[in-house]
Design a protein around this motif. Structure first.
Motif, PDB file in Angstrom:
ATOM      1  N   VAL A 179       0.837  -1.204   0.000  1.00 54.35           N
ATOM      2  CA  VAL A 179       0.000   0.000   0.000  1.00 54.35           C
ATOM      3  C   VAL A 179       0.874   1.256   0.000  1.00 54.35           C
ATOM      4  O   VAL A 179       1.383   1.669   1.051  1.00 54.35           O
ATOM      5  N   PRO A 180       1.093   1.871  -1.173  1.00 53.37           N
ATOM      6  CA  PRO A 180       1.807   3.150  -1.187  1.00 53.37           C
ATOM      7  C   PRO A 180       0.947   4.236  -0.547  1.00 53.37           C
ATOM      8  O   PRO A 180      -0.172   4.489  -0.992  1.00 53.37           O
ATOM      9  N   ALA A 181       1.469   4.826   0.518  1.00 50.92           N
ATOM     10  CA  ALA A 181       0.719   5.822   1.299  1.00 50.92           C
ATOM     11  C   ALA A 181       1.630   6.973   1.711  1.00 50.92           C
ATOM     12  O   ALA A 181       1.357   7.666   2.686  1.00 50.92           O
ATOM     13  N   ALA A 182       2.718   7.169   0.981  1.00 58.60           N
ATOM     14  CA  ALA A 182       3.744   8.130   1.397  1.00 58.60           C
ATOM     15  C   ALA A 182       3.647   9.483   0.701  1.00 58.60           C
ATOM     16  O   ALA A 182       4.487  10.351   0.916  1.00 58.60           O
ATOM     17  N   GLY A 183       2.612   9.673  -0.129  1.00 57.49           N
ATOM     18  CA  GLY A 183       2.502  10.922  -0.884  1.00 57.49           C
ATOM     19  C   GLY A 183       2.079  12.096  -0.017  1.00 57.49           C
ATOM     20  O   GLY A 183       1.464  11.927   1.040  1.00 57.49           O
ATOM     21  N   GLY A 218       0.036  14.654  -1.093  1.00 61.65           N
ATOM     22  CA  GLY A 218      -1.323  15.124  -1.364  1.00 61.65           C
ATOM     23  C   GLY A 218      -1.361  16.584  -1.766  1.00 61.65           C
ATOM     24  O   GLY A 218      -2.255  17.319  -1.355  1.00 61.65           O
ATOM     25  N   VAL A 219      -0.418  16.993  -2.596  1.00 64.73           N
ATOM     26  CA  VAL A 219      -0.309  18.398  -3.014  1.00 64.73           C
ATOM     27  C   VAL A 219      -1.605  18.888  -3.668  1.00 64.73           C
ATOM     28  O   VAL A 219      -2.079  19.988  -3.391  1.00 64.73           O
ATOM     29  N   ARG A 220      -2.199  18.046  -4.518  1.00 61.01           N
ATOM     30  CA  ARG A 220      -3.410  18.471  -5.247  1.00 61.01           C
ATOM     31  C   ARG A 220      -4.633  18.572  -4.352  1.00 61.01           C
ATOM     32  O   ARG A 220      -5.636  19.171  -4.726  1.00 61.01           O
ATOM     33  N   ASP A 250       9.122   4.393  -5.840  1.00 62.62           N
ATOM     34  CA  ASP A 250      10.104   4.143  -4.777  1.00 62.62           C
ATOM     35  C   ASP A 250       9.404   3.600  -3.536  1.00 62.62           C
ATOM     36  O   ASP A 250       9.933   2.733  -2.829  1.00 62.62           O
ATOM     37  N   SER A 251       8.216   4.127  -3.260  1.00 66.32           N
ATOM     38  CA  SER A 251       7.444   3.641  -2.105  1.00 66.32           C
ATOM     39  C   SER A 251       7.020   2.191  -2.324  1.00 66.32           C
ATOM     40  O   SER A 251       7.110   1.368  -1.406  1.00 66.32           O
ATOM     41  N   VAL A 252       6.555   1.885  -3.537  1.00 69.81           N
ATOM     42  CA  VAL A 252       6.157   0.505  -3.848  1.00 69.81           C
ATOM     43  C   VAL A 252       7.367  -0.422  -3.710  1.00 69.81           C
ATOM     44  O   VAL A 252       7.271  -1.500  -3.098  1.00 69.81           O
ATOM     45  N   LEU A 277     -12.478   5.045  -6.661  1.00 66.13           N
ATOM     46  CA  LEU A 277     -11.973   6.336  -7.131  1.00 66.13           C
ATOM     47  C   LEU A 277     -10.764   6.763  -6.300  1.00 66.13           C
ATOM     48  O   LEU A 277     -10.676   6.443  -5.115  1.00 66.13           O
ATOM     49  N   LYS A 278      -9.862   7.487  -6.933  1.00 68.68           N
ATOM     50  CA  LYS A 278      -8.686   7.986  -6.217  1.00 68.68           C
ATOM     51  C   LYS A 278      -8.983   9.382  -5.691  1.00 68.68           C
ATOM     52  O   LYS A 278      -9.357  10.276  -6.448  1.00 68.68           O
ATOM     53  N   ILE A 279      -8.822   9.562  -4.390  1.00 67.22           N
ATOM     54  CA  ILE A 279      -8.992  10.889  -3.801  1.00 67.22           C
ATOM     55  C   ILE A 279      -7.756  11.701  -4.157  1.00 67.22           C
ATOM     56  O   ILE A 279      -6.639  11.413  -3.700  1.00 67.22           O
TER      57      ILE A 279
HETATM   58  N1  CTP Z   1       2.557   7.736  -3.009  1.00 64.80           N
HETATM   59  C1  CTP Z   1       3.609   7.172  -2.281  1.00 64.80           C
HETATM   60  N2  CTP Z   1       4.850   7.732  -2.342  1.00 64.80           N
HETATM   61  C2  CTP Z   1       5.068   8.841  -3.080  1.00 64.80           C
HETATM   62  C3  CTP Z   1       4.012   9.427  -3.821  1.00 64.80           C
HETATM   63  C4  CTP Z   1       2.757   8.850  -3.771  1.00 64.80           C
HETATM   64  O1  CTP Z   1       3.420   6.166  -1.596  1.00 64.80           O
HETATM   65  N3  CTP Z   1       6.300   9.361  -3.086  1.00 64.80           N
HETATM   66  C5  CTP Z   1       1.219   7.145  -2.901  1.00 64.80           C
HETATM   67  C6  CTP Z   1       0.183   8.123  -2.358  1.00 64.80           C
HETATM   68  O2  CTP Z   1       0.257   8.160  -0.931  1.00 64.80           O
HETATM   69  C7  CTP Z   1      -1.112   7.569  -2.893  1.00 64.80           C
HETATM   70  C8  CTP Z   1      -0.683   6.854  -4.186  1.00 64.80           C
HETATM   71  O3  CTP Z   1       0.734   6.770  -4.164  1.00 64.80           O
HETATM   72  O4  CTP Z   1      -1.715   6.626  -2.016  1.00 64.80           O
HETATM   73  C9  CTP Z   1      -1.187   7.584  -5.416  1.00 64.80           C
HETATM   74  O5  CTP Z   1      -0.516   8.831  -5.537  1.00 64.80           O
HETATM   75  P1  CTP Z   1      -1.249  10.243  -5.615  1.00 64.80           P
HETATM   76  O6  CTP Z   1      -2.714  10.076  -5.709  1.00 64.80           O
HETATM   77  O7  CTP Z   1      -0.536  11.047  -6.636  1.00 64.80           O
HETATM   78  O8  CTP Z   1      -0.982  10.828  -4.128  1.00 64.80           O
HETATM   79  P2  CTP Z   1      -0.006  12.008  -3.713  1.00 64.80           P
HETATM   80  O9  CTP Z   1       1.284  11.857  -4.437  1.00 64.80           O
HETATM   81  O10 CTP Z   1       0.001  12.039  -2.235  1.00 64.80           O
HETATM   82  O11 CTP Z   1      -0.823  13.285  -4.237  1.00 64.80           O
HETATM   83  P3  CTP Z   1      -0.219  14.532  -5.065  1.00 64.80           P
HETATM   84  O12 CTP Z   1       0.346  13.934  -6.337  1.00 64.80           O
HETATM   85  O13 CTP Z   1      -1.399  15.416  -5.295  1.00 64.80           O
HETATM   86  O14 CTP Z   1       0.838  15.147  -4.173  1.00 64.80           O
END
Ligand code: CTP
Ligand code: MG
Length: 223
Positions: free
Chosen positions: A7-11, A13-15, A82-84, A204-206
């Motif tokens: 579960v990639p969860a490291a983003g 959430g800029v958008r 990279d997270s995956v 859906l992707k939030i």
């Molecule tokens: N993700 C992650 N590591 C990152 C970037 C994203 O694990 N370096 C994960 C996010 O946490 C999310 C999934 O990949 O669960 C899909 O990415 P996205 O919807 O783009 O999330 P964010 O990158 O957090 O959002 P944004 O692009 O708006 O910053």
């Protein structure tokens, strides 16, 4: 269960706008990641879950999820892939099927995990949930001039969980030189077939604030 879910969860959430990392933002009072892991863990095929958390939040995410389901938490990386990769690295070699699931698709139902896992079990190397595209799609030049209308019937919008024979996903990640927005994309670059199964509106992707509003409503429909 015979399946590991990464579960990639490291983003950041800029958008979604300013605030906590997206996986920790609240939907009806609970972090998106809690919603996601609750549904992931409820799928009968799932044996183990590995979450890639924002590096500064590894401890907090571990504590947050401990009451929800047994999970391993690792530090994510700069890009989604990279997270995956970081999470995949701790999946034991004896797990034959790996699903990759965005924390941001926090309402994906257990049935979707089962559908994807079953297709891998039935012999597919890589499986993605997909929905028909509903809008008319145009190719447009940088100055706004329409170049043409794309044949929508051949297009699909792709979701997660995406499922893989574990060896295929590891090979795809090892070979991936440039960036890819989904894991099936890396498998495609290996020249291996990727199979679509029906997706779910709940997956859906939030991404933007409007998606949080929509998910608030979907949550009420799903419970
Ligand atoms: N993700 C992650 N590591 C990152 C970037 C994203 O694990 N370096 C994960 C996010 O946490 C999310 C999934 O990949 O669960 C899909 O990415 P996205 O919807 O783009 O999330 P964010 O990158 O957090 O959002 P944004 O692009 O708006 O910053
Ligand atoms: Mg992103």
């Amino acid at each position: 269960g015979d399946v590991a879910v990464v579960v990639p969860a490291a983003g950041a959430g800029v958008r979604l706008g300013p605030g906590a990392p997206k996986a920790l933002r609240l939907l009806e009072g609970e972090p998106l990641l809690v919603h996601a892991i609750r549904r992931t863990a409820s799928a009968p095929s799932v044996r183990m879950i590995v979450v890639a958390a924002p590096p500064a939040e590894v401890e907090a995410v571990h504590d947050l999820l401990a009451p929800v389901a047994p999970v391993t938490v690792v530090a994510g990386g700069a890009e989604r892939q990279d997270s995956v990769a970081a999470a995949l690295a701790v999946v034991p070699d004896d797990v034959g099927i790996v699903l990759v699931h965005d924390a941001a698709r926090c309402l994906a139902p257990a049935e979707l995990f089962e559908r994807v896992a079953a297709a891998v079990r039935d012999g597919a190397d890589a499986v993605i949930p997909a929905l028909p595209v509903v809008d008319t799609i145009k190719e447009v030049a940088a100055d706004g001039t329409v170049l043409g209308t794309v044949d929508r019937s051949a297009l699909r919008a792709v979701q997660t969980p995406q499922g893989f024979r574990a060896g295929t996903l590891r090979a795809a990640h090892a070979a991936a030189a440039d960036s890819h927005t989904d894991d099936a994309g890396a498998v495609e670059k290996l020249g291996r077939p990727v199979l679509c199964v029906p997706g779910s509106d709940f997956a859906l992707k939030i991404t933007r604030p409007i998606d949080l509003a929509l998910a608030t409503h979907l949550l009420k429909l799903s419970e």
